[in-house]
Design an enzyme around this catalytic site. Structure first.
Site, PDB file in Angstrom:
ATOM      1  N   LYS A 189      16.574  21.176 -11.393  1.00  0.00           N
ATOM      2  CA  LYS A 189      15.818  19.945 -11.640  1.00  0.00           C
ATOM      3  C   LYS A 189      16.651  18.859 -12.341  1.00  0.00           C
ATOM      4  CE  LYS A 189      12.177  19.166 -10.701  1.00  0.00           C
ATOM      5  NZ  LYS A 189      10.906  19.469 -11.375  1.00  0.00           N
ATOM      6  N   GLU A 239       9.559   8.256 -16.827  1.00  0.00           N
ATOM      7  CA  GLU A 239       8.200   8.808 -16.977  1.00  0.00           C
ATOM      8  C   GLU A 239       7.641   8.516 -18.371  1.00  0.00           C
ATOM      9  OE1 GLU A 239       7.827  12.829 -14.545  1.00  0.00           O
ATOM     10  OE2 GLU A 239       9.702  12.693 -15.642  1.00  0.00           O
ATOM     11  N   HIS A 257       0.840  -1.218   0.000  1.00  0.00           N
ATOM     12  CA  HIS A 257       0.000   0.000   0.000  1.00  0.00           C
ATOM     13  C   HIS A 257       0.868   1.258   0.000  1.00  0.00           C
ATOM     14  CE1 HIS A 257      -3.264  -2.766   1.180  1.00  0.00           C
ATOM     15  NE2 HIS A 257      -2.359  -3.271   2.005  1.00  0.00           N
ATOM     16  N   SER A 299      14.686  21.284 -16.293  1.00  0.00           N
ATOM     17  CA  SER A 299      13.499  22.099 -16.486  1.00  0.00           C
ATOM     18  C   SER A 299      13.952  23.394 -17.152  1.00  0.00           C
ATOM     19  CB  SER A 299      12.859  22.388 -15.126  1.00  0.00           C
ATOM     20  OG  SER A 299      12.232  23.639 -15.137  1.00  0.00           O
TER      21      SER A 299
END
Ligand code: ARG
Length: 461
Positions: free
Chosen positions: A280, A287, A153, A274
């Site tokens: 970043k 992704e 979980h 970024s």
């Protein structure tokens, strides 16, 4: 090239809509392979003289070479790759090039081409899966003994070895290889000779073309031979399952590379920054692969829907099989390659002491305590569970961990001895023998050796 009179659609816009040459051109190699096998068989049956046959075979080689060096112009006028190859052949050898279509239809031809393509691509996919598996095993080996939180979980549950995690993904991918291999016998079937739908009255030898093409067997029924796209569906499903596995791995890598988890860092050449936030270090590969599952699942559903309710035998709807299959194959291959390179340069940056402290603070050794109470103190598990829960409540109330909870306090709950602290020690608990398939060091080392053997013995197709 002269129009062969088959295609009567003249409006260029409509032609482009109806045609498949825009995408089936990648079947050209297989179309030529199939044509060569067919011509050899026709020569064997004396339908084509040796001289004409040799001319046609040579001309097919020229067409293939032209295609490879960009010299073959594919025309919309000729609808699809099959008609383009035939037109190029006729341009090479003249009218006798048309002999190649004796006892054959584009319906069995396209089914064959797609099967040859799928056979090759399954082998390519398996090789790429094996590459990724190899990286996972290297990761497991290089980090043997490193402990990370295991989750259920997405809540810290029990400590596990990082290598155990990497091996879990190895096994998912191993099943993907099995699935692709198990699909192969249904791909490697030769539909050639089914002709348009009913077979042919011309004396042909389907065993011979099967042998020349290196396939397993001729299809049993001509109607089914030209209509069956189950092999494409299965391949799409296998690609979906494999992409689903990759997406789970990617999700973990994304989480693990975040500041909150701080377990891994992707190499500089494998992240994107970024445009506004200079600090970043985004896990873009992971992704993107996670995102690409969408189109692969979409392709499966698209073909399932196209095939639903189709009557036998060939229907133009079947032309829609190719783009779905090509796209899933490309996407899966690209994802496997990208993920492999991202993992190759990923660094495990976790602070082991901090991870252990966090695991202790989050009572990730609570199950170890309940097991100790049951096994060493003879308390039935359900009561041991309850006792552990009460002890944790006490710890939480006094802001301490199970490892720091004093022995006198433990003894208020039962006959505890100093041994309890060994059971609670996260690193020590990793070294115990453990159950088969579990996360302890000896088991994981054994599992790694076995996985290396599996990979070495995996011969693809
Ligand atoms: N371009 C067609 C396809 O991809 C080839 C088969 C055409 N057959 C036909 N009878 N129109 O399915």
């Amino acid at each position: 090239m002269a129009n062969n009179g088959i295609s009567t659609v003249r409006d260029p816009q409509l032609q482009e809509f109806m045609n498949s040459i825009g995408f089936d051109k990648r079947l050209l190699k297989y179309d030529i392979e199939g044509s060569k096998a067919h011509v050899m068989m026709l020569m064997g049956r004396n339908h084509i003289t040796t001289k004409d046959g040799m001319d046609i075979l040579n001309a097919l080689n020229v067409v293939e070479e032209d295609a490879n060096n960009g010299g073959l112009k594919l025309e919309q006028e000729f609808e699809d790759v099959h008609m383009n190859v035939e037109a190029a052949l006729v341009a090479q050898v003249g009218e006798k090039g048309g002999m190649v279509h004796m006892a054959r239809s584009r319906n069995d031809q396209v089914a064959l081409d797609l099967r040859l393509y799928t056979t090759d691509e399954i082998a390519n996919i398996i090789a790429l899966i094996k590459d990724l598996q190899g990286i996972l095993l290297d990761l497991a080996e290089a980090n043997m003994g490193v402990v990370i939180p295991g989750y259920t979980h997405l809540q810290q549950a029990q400590p596990v070895l990082l290598s155990h995690y990497a091996l879990a993904h190895f096994h998912q991918l191993q099943r993907d290889i099995q699935r692709f291999k198990q699909t192969l016998p249904r791909v490697r079937v030769n539909p050639l000779g089914s002709a348009a739908l009913a077979g042919t009255g011309i004396d042909i030898d389907r065993e011979q073309t099967t042998e020349i093409l290196g396939l397993d067997s001729p299809s049993e029924n001509s109607l089914d031979g030209v209509s069956d796209r189950d092999f494409a569906l299965e391949t799409l499903f296998n690609a979906s399952v494999c992409m689903t596995h990759l997406s789970g791995l990617c999700e973990e890598l994304i989480l693990w590379s975040s500041q909150e988890f701080g377990l891994i860092r992707f190499g500089d050449g494998h992240v994107l920054g970024s445009s506004i936030m200079p600090q970043k270090h985004n896990p873009d590969i992971a992704e993107l692969v996670r995102g690409k599952v969408g189109r692969v699942n979409g392709n499966l559903l698209a073909l399932l829907t196209t095939l639903k309710g189709l009557p036998l035998a060939y229907n133009k709807d079947l032309q829609e099989d190719k783009e779905a299959l090509f796209d899933s194959v490309d996407t899966l291959k690209g994802s496997l390659m990208a993920l492999k390179t991202a993992l190759e340069t990923a660094e495990v940056v976790l602070d082991q002491e901090a991870v252990i402290e966090e695991l202790e603070n989050n009572f990730a050794n609570a199950t170890a305590l309940a097991d100790h109470i049951t096994v060493e103190m003879g308390v039935p598990f359900r009561s041991a569970y309850k006792m552990t829960k009460d002890i944790i409540a006490e710890c939480a109330g006094t802001n301490t961990t199970l490892n720091q909870f004093p022995l006198e306090e433990y003894q208020k709950f039962g006959d505890f001895t100093e041994d309890v602290y060994t059971a609670l020690d996260i690193m020590k608990s990793m070294e115990k023998k453990g159950s088969y398939g579990g996360t302890t060091l000896p088991r994981v080392k054994e599992a790694l050796t076995k996985a290396r053997e599996t990979l070495a013995n995996e011969n693809g197709c």
